[in-house]
Design an enzyme around this catalytic site. Structure first.
Site, PDB file in Angstrom:
ATOM      1  N   ASP A  34       0.407   5.291   2.306  1.00  0.00           N
ATOM      2  CA  ASP A  34      -0.520   4.648   3.242  1.00  0.00           C
ATOM      3  C   ASP A  34      -0.176   5.036   4.669  1.00  0.00           C
ATOM      4  O   ASP A  34      -0.649   6.026   5.182  1.00  0.00           O
ATOM      5  CB  ASP A  34      -0.503   3.137   3.051  1.00  0.00           C
ATOM      6  CG  ASP A  34      -1.593   2.449   3.861  1.00  0.00           C
ATOM      7  OD1 ASP A  34      -2.714   2.996   3.925  1.00  0.00           O
ATOM      8  OD2 ASP A  34      -1.334   1.381   4.430  1.00  0.00           O
ATOM      9  N   ASP A  58       0.792  -1.232   0.000  1.00  0.00           N
ATOM     10  CA  ASP A  58       0.000   0.000   0.000  1.00  0.00           C
ATOM     11  C   ASP A  58       0.823   1.279   0.000  1.00  0.00           C
ATOM     12  O   ASP A  58       0.294   2.359  -0.215  1.00  0.00           O
ATOM     13  CB  ASP A  58      -0.940   0.020   1.213  1.00  0.00           C
ATOM     14  CG  ASP A  58      -1.961  -1.098   1.165  1.00  0.00           C
ATOM     15  OD1 ASP A  58      -2.345  -1.488   0.046  1.00  0.00           O
ATOM     16  OD2 ASP A  58      -2.364  -1.582   2.237  1.00  0.00           O
ATOM     17  N   ASP A  91       3.645  -0.331   9.991  1.00  0.00           N
ATOM     18  CA  ASP A  91       2.633  -1.374  10.171  1.00  0.00           C
ATOM     19  C   ASP A  91       3.270  -2.547  10.910  1.00  0.00           C
ATOM     20  O   ASP A  91       4.343  -3.035  10.504  1.00  0.00           O
ATOM     21  CB  ASP A  91       2.096  -1.870   8.831  1.00  0.00           C
ATOM     22  CG  ASP A  91       0.977  -1.003   8.278  1.00  0.00           C
ATOM     23  OD1 ASP A  91       0.768   0.102   8.807  1.00  0.00           O
ATOM     24  OD2 ASP A  91       0.326  -1.433   7.305  1.00  0.00           O
ATOM     25  N   ARG A 116      -3.870   7.485  14.262  1.00  0.00           N
ATOM     26  CA  ARG A 116      -3.086   6.249  14.396  1.00  0.00           C
ATOM     27  C   ARG A 116      -1.695   6.505  14.954  1.00  0.00           C
ATOM     28  O   ARG A 116      -0.685   6.239  14.316  1.00  0.00           O
ATOM     29  CB  ARG A 116      -2.993   5.505  13.057  1.00  0.00           C
ATOM     30  CG  ARG A 116      -4.342   5.072  12.517  1.00  0.00           C
ATOM     31  CD  ARG A 116      -4.193   4.156  11.315  1.00  0.00           C
ATOM     32  NE  ARG A 116      -5.499   3.705  10.831  1.00  0.00           N
ATOM     33  CZ  ARG A 116      -5.684   2.824   9.859  1.00  0.00           C
ATOM     34  NH1 ARG A 116      -4.630   2.291   9.268  1.00  0.00           N
ATOM     35  NH2 ARG A 116      -6.901   2.478   9.490  1.00  0.00           N
TER      36      ARG A 116
END
Length: 321
Positions: free
Chosen positions: A143, A119, A147, A199
């Protein structure tokens, strides 16, 4: 990270900023990840910008050390840690990472690997453990910036500068990936902002200790979660935006009557400019970090965290710092 040091470490210096995903040249960063076996400590000969043509699969027992040079990984694919352990990423500027279609690349031990579409994350961890992401500057990727997914655990994300990004850090693959219940991540001594929206982190299923970070505003929220995560926010400095949401947290409700959306606890946090924290769950005792004596570290007073994070991000220093 004692497995990353010792007399058997191979010292490798990157001298060439080019990238060939299937036939990497000696002197390139990808050559180090594909051709050098065992423990490897990577440094850089000079300032350079590396535009990766395809995702770079980082090998186990690897340290990528950007000290002593200004190293940018930008404008193309970025880093993927897939089924690896004992990795240190330090001192890099990773930004403007782009989404990639499925591709074939050379991976560790010169194995050809089929990589699915990605992504556009700066650093993506998949089924990996014992990872230390420290003193990097990360921003403006398609993105997210970090992660931690698919059963990855024992991750430390420290002393980084995150800025100018919508989705910053995702911990937990998706709502249905139950293996992430065992995930443990420490997010410490980082500086978030300016211009980070959400986030920081967002947690699914697992556990996160978010400690001694500075939050210079946010858009939607700073810390969020779903699928009953446990989050201990400790001695952070939250400076709410002048206009917009003052609430630090966001929770995705389960839809079950009487069921809370996780255990969110604030301990010794500092709230400025109207910031507030909506806690939930069964209390502080259930979110204690499960650190061994070797892993434990002192927590600074939240009022001192601005000084503590003054040098967050890639350091401007010689290779001896």
């Amino acid at each position: 990270m004692t497995n990353n040091i010792g007399n058997d470490v191979v010292i490798y210096k990157v001298t060439d900023n080019s990238d060939d995903p299937l036939n990497p040249k000696p002197g390139t960063l990808r050559y180090a990840m594909t051709h050098i076996k065992g423990k490897i400590w990577v440094t850089f000969e000079q300032n350079m910008k590396i535009r990766l043509q395809k995702p770079l699969l980082v090998s186990s027992f690897t340290t990528i050390d950007g000290r002593g040079a200004r190293v940018n990984i930008a404008g193309g694919a970025c880093l993927m840690l897939q089924r690896v352990t004992n990795v240190i990423i330090h001192g890099l500027r990773i930004h403007h990472c782009k989404a990639q279609t499925a591709s074939t690349v050379m991976g560790p031990d010169k194995k050809i690997v089929n990589v699915g579409a990605v992504d556009g994350d700066a650093i993506r961890m998949v089924t990996s453990s014992k990872i230390w992401i420290d003193h990097n500057t990360l921003y403006e990727s398609e993105d997210g910036l970090i992660d931690v997914t698919r059963g990855s655990t024992n991750i430390t994300i420290s002393n980084n500068w995150f800025r100018t990004q919508n989705k910053v850090m995702l911990l937990g693959h998706d709502d249905g990936y139950l293996r992430d219940k065992n995930m443990k991540v420490t997010v410490a001594f980082n500086y978030f902002g300016p211009n980070c929206t959400q986030r920081m982190p967002r947690v699914r299923h697992g556990y996160a200790h978010v400690v001694n970070n500075v939050y210079k505003g946010w858009g939607n929220y700073a810390i969020g979660g779903s699928m009953n995560p446990s989050i201990k926010s400790q001695a952070n400095y939250f400076y709410a935006p002048k206009d917009g949401k003052k609430e630090v947290t966001w929770k995705k409700e389960s839809g079950v009557v009487g069921e809370v959306a996780g255990n969110f606890q604030s301990v010794e946090d500092v709230f400025a400019n109207g910031a507030c924290f909506n806690g939930s769950g069964s209390g502080r005792g259930s979110v204690k970090p499960n650190y061994s004596p070797e892993q434990a570290f002192p927590v600074e007073d939240g009022h001192k965290v601005k000084d503590l994070t003054r040098n967050a991000g890639a350091l401007k220093c010689s290779s001896t710092c």
